[in-house]
Structure formats: structure tokens, C-alpha cells
Design an enzyme around this catalytic site. Structure first.
Site, mmCIF file in Angstrom:
data_model
loop_
_atom_site.group_PDB
_atom_site.id
_atom_site.type_symbol
_atom_site.label_atom_id
_atom_site.label_comp_id
_atom_site.label_asym_id
_atom_site.label_seq_id
_atom_site.Cartn_x
_atom_site.Cartn_y
_atom_site.Cartn_z
ATOM 1 N N PRO A 2 0.824 -1.211 0.000
ATOM 2 C CA PRO A 2 0.000 0.000 0.000
ATOM 3 C C PRO A 2 0.863 1.267 0.000
ATOM 4 O O PRO A 2 1.611 1.510 0.931
ATOM 5 C CB PRO A 2 -0.796 -0.096 1.301
ATOM 6 C CG PRO A 2 -0.605 -1.492 1.792
ATOM 7 C CD PRO A 2 0.691 -1.956 1.228
ATOM 8 N N GLU A 3 0.772 2.013 -1.047
ATOM 9 C CA GLU A 3 1.350 3.359 -1.049
ATOM 10 C C GLU A 3 0.181 4.325 -0.934
ATOM 11 O O GLU A 3 -0.956 3.915 -0.731
ATOM 12 C CB GLU A 3 2.174 3.586 -2.325
ATOM 13 C CG GLU A 3 3.374 2.633 -2.387
ATOM 14 C CD GLU A 3 4.560 3.189 -3.146
ATOM 15 O OE1 GLU A 3 4.831 4.398 -3.014
ATOM 16 O OE2 GLU A 3 5.215 2.427 -3.853
ATOM 17 N N HIS A 89 -3.235 -14.030 9.867
ATOM 18 C CA HIS A 89 -2.768 -12.644 9.982
ATOM 19 C C HIS A 89 -3.896 -11.625 10.137
ATOM 20 O O HIS A 89 -3.691 -10.438 9.922
ATOM 21 C CB HIS A 89 -1.881 -12.235 8.802
ATOM 22 C CG HIS A 89 -0.776 -13.199 8.522
ATOM 23 N ND1 HIS A 89 0.182 -13.502 9.448
ATOM 24 C CD2 HIS A 89 -0.484 -13.939 7.430
ATOM 25 C CE1 HIS A 89 1.024 -14.384 8.929
ATOM 26 N NE2 HIS A 89 0.644 -14.676 7.709
ATOM 27 N N ARG A 115 3.088 -9.142 7.264
ATOM 28 C CA ARG A 115 4.453 -8.790 7.673
ATOM 29 C C ARG A 115 4.504 -7.897 8.909
ATOM 30 O O ARG A 115 5.578 -7.567 9.391
ATOM 31 C CB ARG A 115 5.185 -8.138 6.509
ATOM 32 C CG ARG A 115 5.310 -9.126 5.369
ATOM 33 C CD ARG A 115 6.154 -8.656 4.238
ATOM 34 N NE ARG A 115 5.992 -9.625 3.152
ATOM 35 C CZ ARG A 115 6.565 -9.535 1.979
ATOM 36 N NH1 ARG A 115 7.347 -8.518 1.721
ATOM 37 N NH2 ARG A 115 6.366 -10.450 1.061
ATOM 38 N N ARG A 158 20.859 20.336 -1.001
ATOM 39 C CA ARG A 158 20.742 18.913 -0.670
ATOM 40 C C ARG A 158 21.499 18.073 -1.680
ATOM 41 O O ARG A 158 21.182 18.073 -2.869
ATOM 42 C CB ARG A 158 19.262 18.497 -0.643
ATOM 43 C CG ARG A 158 18.447 19.190 0.440
ATOM 44 C CD ARG A 158 18.876 18.811 1.840
ATOM 45 N NE ARG A 158 18.874 17.377 2.074
ATOM 46 C CZ ARG A 158 17.800 16.703 2.508
ATOM 47 N NH1 ARG A 158 16.676 17.319 2.759
ATOM 48 N NH2 ARG A 158 17.875 15.405 2.714
#
Length: 285
Positions: A2-3, A89, A115, A158
Site C-alpha cells: 500500500p502506497e 494474519h 508482515r 541537498r
DNA sequence: AAACCTCCCTGGGGGC
DNA sequence: TGCCCCCAGGGAGGTT
């Protein structure tokens, strides 16, 4: 994985259903997620006023406090009924009811996370943005606060690779490895180039590309919204047409030369050595 | 401050 | 076929 688009798709699938419902039970089957699960009894009897998103965090608001849920990299939420069989899970349930309605059956918001990189945390204060996980987050990529000028300013001085910079949640939230690679391809920028080397025009292109790739993914996610409610399967995450991610040594969809793989900041990064010259000119895909 | 590294965890894939 | 090893991922937290 999931993003931001998957989290937003989850939010849109769940919000209309969860808003206004009352929390009538909490079940923690496995408290050891990223951090120990926090779901105090003070939530019982509370109505869910809204479901929002900040970065990749889902926020369930009630007048007693806020539940903060992160799906990690393998987490999913689904809405199930009492007799839905437990899957491996399935670590956490929120039991919800539309109490007064006649014959209404309780349903469960169920978190599955193989996970266990996800989390369920509670914030008692009024303002959930004060929570330690949220207070230092950067801007939302799809908001008006994120634009070329902002990104350009944040790149000054940066030396870090531009791919790492756009994945830094203190700069901009919700851009993970997949969408970082895809946005850099759309913007024609080489992922390893030092952030400070971007021109203003390149920063403009990149900010636009990030917005485009994320909103396209959310748009596609909309077609699978039905999978989040009333299904006992996994949420059907959409399949993005990926230009570079996972396509190393395959031909570029634009110029057909072979895509290269390079490890940047311990993350694999695929790019087209021909289209992504670092100058920020956008290939038309 | 910025850059860089490590760790958490499991399922899936490649190699033998 | 089965086993082992390695990899993927977000992001906090530590070290340089």
C-alpha cells in the site's frame, strides 16, 4: 504494497460505510505489530465521526480520540460480518454497529497484515496532528502546498539523490519506491542525480509528475472500491501500468532501449538511461 | 544538519 | 520435490 493511492482507495472504500457507526467491540488477536497495538476501551461506545488520511496513515476520528492505522507494506482493511472466517494474519477487529436500525447486523472492520509492519495507535488529544508520528510530516503531494517552487526550495543545498529526497516524508508524504521511480521517469530525471542539481523547470516537472502518477493511480483504484466492503477476499489493489518499476533489462516503452537497475539508498531503482537525462524533459507516455 | 545504515517481518521467487 | 537464501517494503532511530 500500500502506497498513498492504495491507502486513499481504502479510505474512500471504508469512510462512507464507517462514518456514523458506533464502536461496540475491539478485538486484538496479535498486539505485536510495528508497535504494540493501542486500542483503549475508552473507544467503546464512541461514534466514528470521520475517516481521514495523512500521508499513508488512516485516521479514525471520535470525540474520545483518534485511532491511527498504518498498513505497512502488506496490510489491508476489509469489512466483514460476524460469520466471516478468520484468515491467517487477521490481527485486529473493530466491531461496529448502526445500533438503532432494526435487524441491522454488526459488522467488523478487520485488519490483516502478514508482515506486521503496520500499526494501530491511539491519540487522546484533540488534534491528531500533534501525535509523534504525524507532527513532523511534510506536505501532502496532492495538496496545493506541494508545487514546483516548494520542491525546488527543498532541494537547495541537498546532495542526496533526488529519488531519496522525494521519498523523504519530512519533505513530502506518501511517495514510496514505486511511485518515486515512475514519477522520475515521467519527469525525465535520473534518480541518482543530486537534488541540488535540479533546475527550477525540472523541479516543476517532477512535482507535476508526482501529482499525475498518484492521482492516476487513485483514479484506477476507484474501480475496485466495491472490494473493500462486503468482501471476504483481499482488497483488489489496482494494477498500475508501470513504465519502469520492476522492468529492469526490459525495453523502455518510449525509446525501446534497455532499462537500467541501480541501487540508491538501499532501494532498487529502475530508469531509462536515454529518456532520463537529468534535465527534466518529459517523455510523452 | 545532513547523510547514511540498520532493523523490524513474512511470503514469494530463484537456485541448487 | 523441497530446502535455503535472499529480497521487497516504510519509516523510526541510531551513528557518523
Amino acid at each position: 504494497m500500500p502506497e498513498l493511492p492504495e491507502v486513499e482507495t481504502t479510505r474512500r472504500g471504508i469512510e462512507p460505510w464507517a462514518r456514523g457507526q458506533t464502536i461496540t467491540g475491539i478485538e486484538v488477536r496479535n498486539p505485536s505489530l510495528r508497535w504494540p497495538v493501542e486500542a483503549p476501551d475508552v473507544l467503546l461506545g464512541q461514534r466514528i465521526d470521520a475517516v481521514n488520511r495523512r500521508g499513508k496513515y488512516l485516521l479514525f476520528h471520535s470525540s474520545a480520540g483518534h485511532l491511527i492505522v498504518h498498513l505497512g507494506m502488506s496490510g489491508s482493511l476489509r469489512v466483514v460480518s460476524q460469520d466471516t472466517a478468520l484468515l491467517k494474519h487477521d490481527h485486529f477487529d473493530l466491531r461496529l454497529s448502526v445500533d438503532a436500525r432494526q435487524g441491522a447486523k454488526d459488522q467488523f472492520l478487520r485488519l490483516n497484515d502478514p508482515r506486521r509492519f503496520g500499526c494501530v495507535l491511539f491519540h487522546a488529544g484533540d488534534n491528531v496532528d500533534d501525535h509523534w508520528l504525524l507532527k513532523n510530516l511534510g506536505v501532502e503531494p496532492l495538496s496545493n502546498d506541494f508545487h514546483g517552487d516548494y520542491l525546488f526550495a527543498r532541494t537547495r543545498g541537498r546532495k542526496v539523490a533526488i529519488k531519496n529526497l522525494i521519498m523523504d516524508s519530512k519533505v513530502v508524504v506518501g511517495v514510496g519506491n514505486i511511485y518515486a521511480a515512475e514519477a522520475l521517469f515521467l519527469a525525465g530525471i535520473r534518480p541518482a542525480v543530486a537534488a541540488q542539481r535540479l533546475t527550477r523547470a525540472a523541479a516543476e516537472n517532477l512535482a507535476d509528475a508526482i501529482k499525475r502518477v498518484l492521482s492516476d493511480a487513485i483514479r484506477q483504484g476507484g474501480t475496485t472500491l466495491r472490494d473493500f466492503v462486503g468482501s471476504d477476499g483481499k482488497p483488489g489493489y489496482f494494477k498500475q501500468r508501470l513504465n519502469v518499476y520492476g522492468r529492469e533489462n526490459k525495453p523502455c516503452r518510449v525509446c525501446e532501449c534497455l532499462l537500467k537497475l541501480k541501487t540508491i539508498g538501499q532501494r532498487s531503482s529502475v530508469y531509462c538511461p536515454n529518456c532520463q537525462t537529468g534535465q527534466g524533459f518529459s517523455p510523452v507516455v
